[in-house]
Design a protein around this motif. Structure first.
Motif, PDB file in Angstrom:
ATOM      1  N   GLU A   8       0.825  -1.209   0.000  1.00 57.84           N
ATOM      2  CA  GLU A   8       0.000   0.000   0.000  1.00 57.84           C
ATOM      3  C   GLU A   8       0.860   1.261   0.000  1.00 57.84           C
ATOM      4  OE1 GLU A   8      -3.604  -2.253   2.411  1.00 57.84           O
ATOM      5  OE2 GLU A   8      -2.207  -0.941   3.470  1.00 57.84           O
ATOM      6  N   SER A  40      -5.686  -4.645  -1.770  1.00 56.08           N
ATOM      7  CA  SER A  40      -4.923  -4.935  -0.558  1.00 56.08           C
ATOM      8  C   SER A  40      -5.790  -4.774   0.681  1.00 56.08           C
ATOM      9  CB  SER A  40      -3.712  -4.003  -0.468  1.00 56.08           C
ATOM     10  OG  SER A  40      -2.961  -4.254   0.703  1.00 56.08           O
ATOM     11  N   TRP A  43      -8.100  -7.692   0.837  1.00 57.54           N
ATOM     12  CA  TRP A  43      -7.382  -8.900   1.244  1.00 57.54           C
ATOM     13  C   TRP A  43      -7.129  -8.913   2.752  1.00 57.54           C
ATOM     14  CZ3 TRP A  43      -6.031 -13.604  -0.084  1.00 57.54           C
ATOM     15  CH2 TRP A  43      -5.004 -14.241   0.613  1.00 57.54           C
ATOM     16  N   ARG A  44      -6.761  -7.771   3.304  1.00 60.93           N
ATOM     17  CA  ARG A  44      -6.496  -7.702   4.743  1.00 60.93           C
ATOM     18  C   ARG A  44      -7.771  -7.943   5.548  1.00 60.93           C
ATOM     19  NH1 ARG A  44      -2.555  -3.362   7.084  1.00 60.93           N
ATOM     20  NH2 ARG A  44      -3.792  -1.767   6.049  1.00 60.93           N
TER      21      ARG A  44
END
Length: 315
Positions: A8, A40, A43-44
Motif C-alpha cells: 500500500e 490490498s 485482502w487484509r
C-alpha cells in the motif's frame, strides 16, 4: 486508520508521482494504484475474517495491565485497560485505542475487567466510547473507583450489556472464567478477601493451547484457586499476577500453571520495585521464559492453527 503495509505504501507513492506527472498515462497509473490499494485492503479484511491465528498483545501501558487478544476469525477480546494511578493518563486514549485503530479493529467483542483498581480500569471507558463493544465482564464488586465507575457509565450510555462471566466461544477460541466463583458456580466476590484476591481470572484456549489472565491475585487467592484442582489452571502462557509482586506467584501457583512463557506487565522503575527478583527466578526455575513490558516493550504472543506458540517483544 489502519497502518499501511509495504504494498500500500508503494502504490500510494507511485500514484503521487503519477499525479505530479499528469497526462493520460499518469491517469492509468493512478487508476492501477487505486485498484492495488482497494485489493490490498479487501485482502487484509478477508484475512482478518478468516484467519486462524490467535494473537495476544500485552501492551506497554506503564504500571498497569492491558492486553488485546485478536481471536481467530476477526473476533477481539480486551483484558484490562489500565496503566498508572495518575488520573491524567488515559491508557485507552493514548495507547490501546491507537493500537486497535492501527490494526484496523473497529469492534471489540468482549471487554474483561479483572478488578476495579485504576491500573487495570482507567482506559476502558474510552474504548466503550470509541468502539462497537459487544459486552463487558467485571468481577461484580461494588466500587467507587473512578475508572470502573466511568466504564459502567459508558456501557450504560452506549447500551453495552454488562453480563456475568460465563464460558464463551468467540471465533472458535474458548474463554472460560475460573475465579471468583462459589461451589455452585455463581460469581461470588468474597468480602473477607481484598480486591486483588477477588480478581476475575479467565483462561483463553485455542488449538490445545491456553493463556491464563490472573489479574492481581495474591497468595490467598492463588491458594484458593489452586485448591480447586482445576486442570484448566495449567497454561502455556501466564499473565503473572500482581505485576510480579512478592505477595503473589506462590510456588504452588507456579507449579499448578507451569507455563512455557510468563509475561509481567509492569512499569519501568516503578516505586514498588516490581517485579520481585525472587518471583522472576521462581517462574524461570519452573521452566518459563519471562518477558516484561518494562524491558521488552509490548509483548506479542501468537498461537497458530497448528497450536505453535511464539512470542516477541517490541523493543
Amino acid at each position: 486508520v489502519p497502518a499501511p503495509n509495504l504494498v500500500e505504501i508503494v502504490a500510494w507513492y507511485v500514484a503521487l508521482v503519477a499525479v505530479a506527472a499528469r497526462g493520460r498515462r499518469a491517469l492509468r497509473v493512478v487508476a492501477a494504484c487505486a485498484l492495488v490499494l482497494g485489493a490490498s485492503a479487501a485482502w487484509r479484511a478477508a484475512a482478518r475474517a478468516w484467519g486462524e491465528t490467535l494473537t495476544a498483545t500485552f501492551l506497554d501501558v506503564g504500571q498497569g495491565d492491558a492486553c488485546v487478544v485478536e481471536l481467530p476469525h476477526g473476533r477481539v477480546l480486551v483484558v484490562d485497560g489500565g496503566g498508572s494511578f495518575d488520573p491524567r493518563f488515559d491508557p485507552g486514549q493514548q495507547v490501546i485505542a491507537p493500537f486497535l485503530w492501527r490494526r484496523g479493529i473497529r469492534r471489540i467483542d468482549l471487554i474483561v475487567l479483572s478488578h476495579p483498581h485504576p491500573d487495570h480500569a482507567n482506559g476502558l471507558a474510552t474504548l466503550v466510547d470509541n468502539f462497537d463493544v459487544g459486552e463487558v465482564w467485571t468481577n461484580g464488586q461494588e466500587t467507587s473507583q473512578p475508572g470502573t465507575v466511568a466504564l459502567l457509565q459508558a456501557a450504560a450510555r452506549h447500551h453495552v450489556p454488562v453480563r456475568a462471566p460465563r464460558p464463551l466461544a468467540l471465533g472458535g477460541a474458548t474463554i472460560r472464567p475460573l475465579w471468583p466463583f462459589d461451589d455452585a458456580g455463581a460469581l461470588a466476590v468474597d468480602p473477607a478477601r481484598g480486591e486483588n484476591d477477588n480478581s476475575l481470572v479467565v483462561t483463553v484456549g485455542w488449538r490445545g493451547r491456553s493463556l491464563l489472565f490472573a489479574g492481581d491475585l495474591e497468595a490467598d487467592g492463588e491458594d484458593a484457586l489452586v485448591a480447586r484442582a482445576d486442570p484448566a489452571l495449567a497454561a502455556d502462557v501466564v499473565k503473572v499476577p500482581h505485576h510480579g509482586s512478592k505477595t503473589s506467584s506462590t510456588a504452588e501457583f507456579v507449579a499448578a500453571t507451569h507455563p512455557s512463557l510468563a509475561v509481567i506487565s509492569v512499569g519501568e522503575r516503578n516505586r514498588w520495585g516490581f517485579p520481585n527478583p525472587r518471583v522472576t527466578a521462581r517462574w524461570r526455575g519452573a521452566g518459563a521464559r519471562v518477558m516484561r513490558t518494562d524491558s521488552d516493550g509490548g509483548v506479542t504472543v501468537t498461537i497458530d492453527r497448528r497450536g505453535r506458540v511464539a512470542a516477541k517483544g517490541s523493543l
